[in-house]
Motif scaffolding. Structure first.
Motif, PDB file in Angstrom:
ATOM      1  N   GLY A 210      20.243  20.300   5.860  1.00  0.00           N
ATOM      2  CA  GLY A 210      18.876  20.465   5.706  1.00  0.00           C
ATOM      3  C   GLY A 210      18.554  22.041   5.825  1.00  0.00           C
ATOM      4  N   LEU A 211      17.620  22.188   4.854  1.00  0.00           N
ATOM      5  CA  LEU A 211      16.548  23.709   4.698  1.00  0.00           C
ATOM      6  C   LEU A 211      16.352  24.006   6.192  1.00  0.00           C
ATOM      7  CD1 LEU A 211      13.941  22.747   2.344  1.00  0.00           C
ATOM      8  CD2 LEU A 211      15.562  23.881   1.787  1.00  0.00           C
ATOM      9  N   TRP A 216      14.079  19.838   6.657  1.00  0.00           N
ATOM     10  CA  TRP A 216      14.588  18.772   6.189  1.00  0.00           C
ATOM     11  C   TRP A 216      15.250  18.322   4.127  1.00  0.00           C
ATOM     12  CZ3 TRP A 216       9.350  21.429   3.058  1.00  0.00           C
ATOM     13  CH2 TRP A 216       8.038  21.261   4.302  1.00  0.00           C
ATOM     14  N   SER A 217      16.301  17.038   4.001  1.00  0.00           N
ATOM     15  CA  SER A 217      17.540  17.140   3.615  1.00  0.00           C
ATOM     16  C   SER A 217      17.212  17.511   2.462  1.00  0.00           C
ATOM     17  CB  SER A 217      17.470  15.290   3.602  1.00  0.00           C
ATOM     18  OG  SER A 217      18.563  15.115   2.873  1.00  0.00           O
ATOM     19  N   THR A 218      18.852  17.990   2.142  1.00  0.00           N
ATOM     20  CA  THR A 218      19.087  18.814   0.995  1.00  0.00           C
ATOM     21  C   THR A 218      19.766  18.193   0.149  1.00  0.00           C
ATOM     22  OG1 THR A 218      20.501  20.240   1.967  1.00  0.00           O
ATOM     23  CG2 THR A 218      18.850  21.135   1.537  1.00  0.00           C
ATOM     24  N   VAL A 219      20.117  16.810   0.647  1.00  0.00           N
ATOM     25  CA  VAL A 219      21.001  15.555  -0.310  1.00  0.00           C
ATOM     26  C   VAL A 219      20.124  14.713  -0.537  1.00  0.00           C
ATOM     27  CG1 VAL A 219      23.050  16.936  -0.143  1.00  0.00           C
ATOM     28  CG2 VAL A 219      22.123  15.130   1.841  1.00  0.00           C
ATOM     29  N   ASP A 222      13.319  13.154   1.753  1.00  0.00           N
ATOM     30  CA  ASP A 222      12.774  13.391   2.547  1.00  0.00           C
ATOM     31  C   ASP A 222      11.464  12.893   3.157  1.00  0.00           C
ATOM     32  OD1 ASP A 222      11.946  14.152   5.761  1.00  0.00           O
ATOM     33  OD2 ASP A 222      14.111  15.185   5.748  1.00  0.00           O
ATOM     34  N   SER A 287      16.633  15.303  -2.936  1.00  0.00           N
ATOM     35  CA  SER A 287      15.949  16.225  -2.414  1.00  0.00           C
ATOM     36  C   SER A 287      14.999  17.023  -3.270  1.00  0.00           C
ATOM     37  CB  SER A 287      17.383  16.883  -2.325  1.00  0.00           C
ATOM     38  OG  SER A 287      17.152  18.783  -1.813  1.00  0.00           O
ATOM     39  N   VAL A 289      15.042  20.448  -3.025  1.00  0.00           N
ATOM     40  CA  VAL A 289      15.679  20.699  -3.674  1.00  0.00           C
ATOM     41  C   VAL A 289      16.534  21.002  -5.056  1.00  0.00           C
ATOM     42  CG1 VAL A 289      15.719  22.215  -1.618  1.00  0.00           C
ATOM     43  CG2 VAL A 289      17.993  20.919  -1.979  1.00  0.00           C
ATOM     44  N   ALA A 290      16.126  19.112  -5.374  1.00  0.00           N
ATOM     45  CA  ALA A 290      16.909  18.670  -6.382  1.00  0.00           C
ATOM     46  C   ALA A 290      16.308  17.914  -7.519  1.00  0.00           C
ATOM     47  CB  ALA A 290      18.898  17.789  -5.906  1.00  0.00           C
TER      48      ALA A 290
END
Length: 322
Positions: A210-211, A216-219, A222, A287, A289-290
């Motif tokens: 997570g961040l 917060w989940s990065t995979v 969330d 995510s 971030v993605a």
């Protein structure tokens, strides 16, 4: 009689007398206590190395305490400015205090016990605490709704300020409500129930990468993200207006109240669109971030639409000024 008092206070302000700053005292006390809790939790996370779901036990109390400080101070100030339905707003503020105290007490107690507070039904005591927390969260939402409705009975400065405060409060209410998306058991939990009913992650079990700080989940998706982004519209949108007011000293078009009103209206609509964007992203298990092509495209469309609207407003305001 209340209308006469309200009119007298309005006249008092118009005659140039300095406004008296008022606060909801119980909310201020809550903010002070939560600030102390944040300091305690920050120290505790370095002293106590225990973890739950891959995160330090004291991360959750720390984040909730900081968020509560911001939330309580904001509503304390807002309620203090009201003239109409002031008693109702004061009562709503007091309910907010009680609801948040209950929620934070359970969160801190669970951390001290080395377990999780949310979604935990592994024992009769844990189930009772989670049920009590659910009641407090619902009371918080209802009290915030009442406070928001009272805002619509009051003049909150000029048109731009009124839109900023009302819009931020309503989107904050939506953000609070989005928290309910986390409370239903997932399909995996129902298939192999282990005493946890609900999750913030979508697509995987809670925990994992997570961040930093936020967690917060990065995979995976969330649901804490739209909850957080929506709740803090209460601060973000009025702050955007304050920035415009400060910039108006150097940017002539921002001195035009009509231009500022339209610009803050654009910011409010854009912010609501961003809340919708991160909500759909989380629900699709994606995510933050993605982002995929859909999320990226929607985000770009929101940014372009807001920029275009702002340019048109500024151009029209400049033309009027000339």
């Amino acid at each position: 009689m209340s209308e006469v008092i309200a009119d007298a206070r309005t006249a008092h302000r118009l005659l140039g007398a300095p406004p008296r700053i008022r606060w909801h005292r119980q909310l201020l006390w809550l903010a002070a206590v939560m600030a102390a809790l944040a300091v305690f939790a920050l120290v505790a996370r370095f002293v106590d190395g225990r973890e739950v779901l891959g995160a330090n036990l004291w991360d959750k109390p720390l984040k909730f305490a900081i968020s509560t400080v911001i939330y309580a101070v904001t509503w304390s100030w807002l309620i203090g400015q009201l003239e109409r339905s002031r008693r109702l707003a004061q009562l709503a503020g007091t309910v907010i205090v009680v609801a948040l105290v209950v929620e934070l007490a359970i969160i801190v107690g669970a951390a001290a016990a080395g377990t999780t507070s949310h979604f935990n039904v592994t024992s009769p005591l844990a189930t009772a605490m989670w049920s009590l927390m659910a009641v407090s969260i619902s009371a918080l939402w209802v009290a915030t709704l009442v406070a928001c409705l009272v805002l619509f009975r009051n003049q909150l400065g000029d048109r731009a300020r009124t839109i900023a405060i009302r819009g931020g409060a309503l989107i904050s209410l939506v953000g609070l409500g989005l928290g309910y998306l986390m409370t239903s058991p997932t399909a995996a939990q129902l298939a192999d129930f282990g005493g946890i009913a609900g999750a913030h992650a979508v697509g995987i079990a809670d925990g994992g990468p997570g961040l930093a700080v936020l967690g917060w989940s990065t995979v995976a998706g969330d649901l804490r993200i739209p909850h957080f982004v929506g709740m803090h519209a209460l601060q973000a949108i009025p702050l955007a207006l304050i920035a415009m007011e400060l910039l108006s000293r150097r940017v002539p078009v921002l001195r035009d109240i009509a231009a500022r009103t339209r610009l803050i209206g654009t910011v409010t609509v854009g912010y609501l669109a961003v809340v919708a964007l991160v909500t759909q992203q989380a629900l699709r298990g994606q995510s933050i971030v993605a982002p995929d092509a859909v999320t990226f495209g929607l985000g770009a469309a929101i940014a372009v639409a807001m920029a275009a609207a702002a340019l048109v407003i500024v151009a029209r305001g400049t033309a009027r000024g000339r």
